[in-house]
Design a protein around this motif. Structure first.
Motif, short mmCIF file in Angstrom:
data_model
loop_
_atom_site.label_atom_id
_atom_site.label_comp_id
_atom_site.label_asym_id
_atom_site.label_seq_id
_atom_site.Cartn_x
_atom_site.Cartn_y
_atom_site.Cartn_z
N MET A 235 89.23 61.16 -2.16
CA MET A 235 89.72 59.82 -2.48
C MET A 235 90.68 59.32 -1.40
O MET A 235 90.62 58.15 -1.02
CB MET A 235 90.42 59.83 -3.85
CG MET A 235 89.50 60.16 -5.01
SD MET A 235 88.20 58.94 -5.27
CE MET A 235 89.12 57.71 -6.18
N ARG A 236 91.55 60.18 -0.91
CA ARG A 236 92.49 59.78 0.14
C ARG A 236 91.74 59.34 1.39
O ARG A 236 92.11 58.38 2.06
CB ARG A 236 93.46 60.91 0.47
CG ARG A 236 94.52 60.49 1.48
CD ARG A 236 95.50 61.58 1.79
NE ARG A 236 96.36 61.85 0.64
CZ ARG A 236 96.55 63.06 0.12
NH1 ARG A 236 95.96 64.12 0.63
NH2 ARG A 236 97.34 63.22 -0.91
N GLN A 237 90.66 60.06 1.73
CA GLN A 237 89.87 59.73 2.92
C GLN A 237 89.03 58.47 2.73
O GLN A 237 88.73 57.78 3.69
CB GLN A 237 88.95 60.90 3.26
CG GLN A 237 89.67 62.14 3.72
CD GLN A 237 88.75 63.34 3.84
OE1 GLN A 237 87.64 63.35 3.32
NE2 GLN A 237 89.23 64.38 4.51
N SER A 238 88.65 58.18 1.49
CA SER A 238 87.69 57.11 1.24
C SER A 238 88.33 55.78 0.86
O SER A 238 87.75 54.72 1.10
CB SER A 238 86.73 57.53 0.12
OG SER A 238 86.06 58.72 0.48
N LEU A 239 89.50 55.82 0.23
CA LEU A 239 90.14 54.60 -0.22
C LEU A 239 91.19 54.14 0.78
O LEU A 239 91.70 54.92 1.56
CB LEU A 239 90.84 54.83 -1.57
CG LEU A 239 89.97 55.25 -2.75
CD1 LEU A 239 90.86 55.49 -3.97
CD2 LEU A 239 88.91 54.22 -3.06
N LYS A 240 91.51 52.85 0.70
CA LYS A 240 92.62 52.34 1.49
C LYS A 240 93.89 52.96 0.93
O LYS A 240 93.96 53.32 -0.25
CB LYS A 240 92.69 50.81 1.36
CG LYS A 240 91.52 50.10 1.99
CD LYS A 240 91.65 48.61 1.79
CE LYS A 240 90.47 47.89 2.39
NZ LYS A 240 90.55 46.43 2.15
N PRO A 241 94.94 53.11 1.77
CA PRO A 241 96.17 53.78 1.31
C PRO A 241 96.75 53.19 0.02
O PRO A 241 97.12 53.93 -0.88
CB PRO A 241 97.13 53.61 2.49
CG PRO A 241 96.24 53.52 3.68
CD PRO A 241 95.01 52.77 3.20
N GLY A 242 96.79 51.88 -0.08
CA GLY A 242 97.35 51.26 -1.29
C GLY A 242 96.48 51.53 -2.52
O GLY A 242 97.00 51.75 -3.62
N TYR B 160 94.55 54.16 -2.92
CA TYR B 160 94.73 55.58 -3.26
C TYR B 160 96.02 55.77 -4.07
O TYR B 160 96.02 56.44 -5.10
CB TYR B 160 94.76 56.44 -2.01
CG TYR B 160 95.07 57.89 -2.32
CD1 TYR B 160 94.08 58.72 -2.83
CD2 TYR B 160 96.34 58.42 -2.12
CE1 TYR B 160 94.36 60.05 -3.15
CE2 TYR B 160 96.63 59.74 -2.43
CZ TYR B 160 95.63 60.54 -2.94
OH TYR B 160 95.91 61.84 -3.26
N ARG B 161 97.11 55.15 -3.62
CA ARG B 161 98.38 55.28 -4.33
C ARG B 161 98.28 54.71 -5.74
O ARG B 161 98.78 55.30 -6.70
CB ARG B 161 99.51 54.60 -3.55
CG ARG B 161 99.96 55.40 -2.33
CD ARG B 161 101.25 54.86 -1.74
NE ARG B 161 101.16 53.47 -1.29
CZ ARG B 161 100.72 53.10 -0.08
NH1 ARG B 161 100.37 54.01 0.81
NH2 ARG B 161 100.67 51.84 0.25
N ALA B 162 97.62 53.57 -5.89
CA ALA B 162 97.45 52.97 -7.21
C ALA B 162 96.61 53.88 -8.12
O ALA B 162 96.92 54.03 -9.31
CB ALA B 162 96.79 51.59 -7.09
N TRP B 163 95.57 54.49 -7.56
CA TRP B 163 94.73 55.41 -8.34
C TRP B 163 95.54 56.61 -8.80
O TRP B 163 95.48 57.00 -9.96
CB TRP B 163 93.53 55.84 -7.50
CG TRP B 163 92.70 56.92 -8.14
CD1 TRP B 163 91.87 56.78 -9.21
CD2 TRP B 163 92.64 58.30 -7.77
NE1 TRP B 163 91.29 57.99 -9.52
CE2 TRP B 163 91.74 58.93 -8.64
CE3 TRP B 163 93.26 59.05 -6.76
CZ2 TRP B 163 91.46 60.29 -8.55
CZ3 TRP B 163 92.95 60.40 -6.67
CH2 TRP B 163 92.06 61.01 -7.56
N ARG B 164 96.31 57.22 -7.89
CA ARG B 164 97.12 58.39 -8.25
C ARG B 164 98.15 58.02 -9.32
O ARG B 164 98.39 58.79 -10.25
CB ARG B 164 97.83 58.96 -7.01
CG ARG B 164 96.91 59.67 -6.06
CD ARG B 164 96.24 60.89 -6.67
NE ARG B 164 97.25 61.86 -7.05
CZ ARG B 164 97.24 62.58 -8.18
NH1 ARG B 164 96.25 62.45 -9.02
NH2 ARG B 164 98.19 63.44 -8.44
N LYS B 165 98.76 56.85 -9.19
CA LYS B 165 99.74 56.42 -10.18
C LYS B 165 99.08 56.28 -11.55
O LYS B 165 99.63 56.72 -12.56
CB LYS B 165 100.36 55.09 -9.74
CG LYS B 165 101.44 54.58 -10.65
CD LYS B 165 102.05 53.30 -10.11
CE LYS B 165 103.14 52.79 -11.04
NZ LYS B 165 103.74 51.55 -10.54
#
Length: 70
Positions: free
Chosen positions: A43-50, A52-57
């Motif tokens: 997910m970190r490699q595939s998503l934009k940084p923002g 990815y952070r929103a997904w993890r949150k």
């Protein structure tokens, strides 16, 4: 699944599953053989940084509300 990167179609399916609020890491492991840490890396490699952070949150928030989640 082997250690090499999944093909684009499989990667897309894993991302879709990971983004779903109805699919757990265990279900992803059962279907694709990736553990939670491997899914997070993908997910970190595939998503934009923002994104990815929103997904993890969101995953962390659901984890505190549900006994079995990501």
């Amino acid at each position: 699944m082997t250690r090499h990167s999944p093909d684009p179609a499989t990667t897309s399916e894993i991302i879709e599953m990971a983004l779903s609020d109805h699919v757990s890491f265990e279900q992803i492991r059962a279907q694709h053989g990736l553990g939670p840490d491997q899914v997070k890396i993908l997910m970190r490699q595939s998503l934009k940084p923002g994104s990815y952070r929103a997904w993890r949150k969101r995953v962390r928030a659901f984890g505190t509300r549900r006994e079995v989640y990501k």
